[in-house]
Structure formats: structure tokens, C-alpha cells
Write an enzyme that holds these catalytic residues in place. Structure first.
Site, PDB file in Angstrom:
ATOM      1  N   ASN A  36      88.551  20.396 105.508  1.00 33.26           N
ATOM      2  CA  ASN A  36      89.168  19.103 105.203  1.00 33.26           C
ATOM      3  C   ASN A  36      89.731  19.054 103.783  1.00 33.26           C
ATOM      4  OD1 ASN A  36      88.788  17.803 107.657  1.00 33.26           O
ATOM      5  ND2 ASN A  36      86.689  17.233 107.168  1.00 33.26           N
ATOM      6  N   HIS A  37      90.867  18.427 103.616  1.00 42.91           N
ATOM      7  CA  HIS A  37      91.492  18.194 102.317  1.00 42.91           C
ATOM      8  C   HIS A  37      91.539  16.695 102.055  1.00 42.91           C
ATOM      9  CE1 HIS A  37      93.901  22.229 102.238  1.00 42.91           C
ATOM     10  NE2 HIS A  37      92.761  22.347 102.890  1.00 42.91           N
ATOM     11  N   LYS A  38      91.586  16.317 100.787  1.00 40.48           N
ATOM     12  CA  LYS A  38      91.726  14.895 100.443  1.00 40.48           C
ATOM     13  C   LYS A  38      93.112  14.416 100.871  1.00 40.48           C
ATOM     14  CE  LYS A  38      90.088  13.184  96.663  1.00 40.48           C
ATOM     15  NZ  LYS A  38      89.838  12.898  95.224  1.00 40.48           N
TER      16      LYS A  38
END
Length: 213
Positions: free
Chosen positions: A81-83
């Protein structure tokens, strides 16, 4: 007196003369992957199909008993997951020479453990995204991407996977959820096999009601 059966959950290759079906539990080394007895993978090296699973995140993949997982299935964990609430989703902090402090885990979109129930069939080449919960007895059609929870005894297909129907009516689902046949001893399960593999729903309900009394 009938001879007791003794299936071995720690036998890596449960199908005679076949090296492409493996019991998952005895192959696991990662403490954050927990798999129940007799769940199998239609391939080898299951852990290679659990990706972005980093110790510093601490999320777990939990799979129940008697699951059937097709070849090419991939579990994508929270480390992928990425921001998404920033202008750029690029993770500068893990790349050489860029100046960005690593975000706190609390600032990342961590979605918790990924949990697969018991007696779940996941068709080949499916992708299971982080934090998803798949209920007991569910079926996931091949090539599906599971991005949200799937209730027990449902059939889901597509990208993203959508529920197309329940496998049984509510009465039988309630009976099966109470029975929890996967937690019984091998001899008891062996006696239940004629019912577990029958398509005579009225007979199944009748006989299982008796066993639950």
C-alpha cells in the site's frame, strides 16, 4: 471394528505420485502466515505467492482448514500500500538518495490481517488484496481480484470480485456454520463425507439437524 483413518496433515504431498499439490501448513516458515490443517495449494512454494509481506508492518495472513487454493493465486499484503492522500504516491523514503522521512505505520493505509475461513475454494490466478476477510465455505472464481470481504458460503467472481449468489439457503448456511465440520476428528469427518459430498439438500439438512441435537 472399523479401522481408524489417520490422514497426515504434515505430509507435504497429499496426492499419491503428485508433486504439484501441496499441503500448505508444513511448508510455512514465516511466523506471520498461519494455515490450518489439510489446506492445499495446487502448486509448490506457497510463501512465494504471499507478496509485500514485511515484518515491520506486522500483518498476518490467516487461512483456515481444508481450503483449496488454485495455482497462481497471490496474496498481496499491506506492504504494497502507498499513501493516497498526498499529491504523489511515490515512496521516495525507500529509494536511494531521495530526502523523505519514512512515514509512521499509523500514517500508512494498513488494512489489517488477511483472513480466509475454512473450506474455501479460491480458483487459479486470483489476487487477494490486503485486509480482506473471506468467510467459511466461500468460492472465488478464477482470475478474480478480491478487494472487499466475502460472506460465508457465497460465490464471488470478477475484478473487483462481486458476489453473484449464495451457495445455499440461509437455513443450510446456519446449520453448516454451527456444525463446523472442519474442527472434528478425522474419523468423524470421514463419517460425514457422504453428506459433505451430497447434492441432496433436503437430506443434508435432515441428517445434519440430527447430528447437531
Amino acid at each position: 471394528m472399523a479401522k481408524k483413518i489417520n490422514p497426515d496433515p504434515n505430509k507435504i504431498y497429499p496426492v499419491k505420485n503428485c508433486k504439484t499439490v501441496t499441503h500448505i501448513k508444513p511448508t510455512i516458515k514465516n511466523k506471520n502466515i498461519i494455515v490450518g490443517e489439510f489446506s492445499y495449494f495446487s502448486d509448490i512454494d506457497f510463501e512465494k505467492h504471499v507478496t509485500h509481506h514485511y515484518d515491520f508492518v506486522g500483518d498476518k495472513l490467516i487461512i483456515g482448514k481444508f481450503c483449496q487454493i488454485g495455482k497462481g493465486v497471490e496474496f498481496v499484503m499491506n506492504g504494497a500500500n502507498h499513501k493516497m492522500n498526498c499529491v504523489s504516491t511515490y515512496p521516495f523514503y525507500i529509494m536511494d538518495s531521495w530526502k523523505q522521512n519514512a512515514p509512521k505505520l499509523s500514517e500508512l493505509p494498513i488494512k489489517g490481517d488477511t483472513v480466509v475461513g475454512n473450506d474455501v475454494w479460491i480458483g487459479q490466478n486470483c489476487t487477494i488484496l490486503p485486509g480482506v476477510h473471506i468467510g467459511d465455505g466461500a468460492i472465488i472464481g478464477l482470475n478474480s481480484t478480491v478487494a472487499s470481504d466475502i460472506p460465508p458460503y457465497s460465490i464471488a467472481v470478477g475484478n473487483p470480485a462481486k458476489i453473484i449468489k449464495k451457495r445455499f439457503d440461509d437455513e443450510l448456511i446456519k446449520i453448516l456454520s454451527k456444525l463446523k465440520w472442519w474442527d472434528k476428528k478425522p474419523d468423524e469427518i470421514n463419517e460425514l463425507i457422504p453428506l459433505l459430498t451430497s447434492d441432496n439438500i433436503s437430506l443434508i439438512k435432515k441428517e445434519l439437524r440430527k447430528k447437531l441435537k
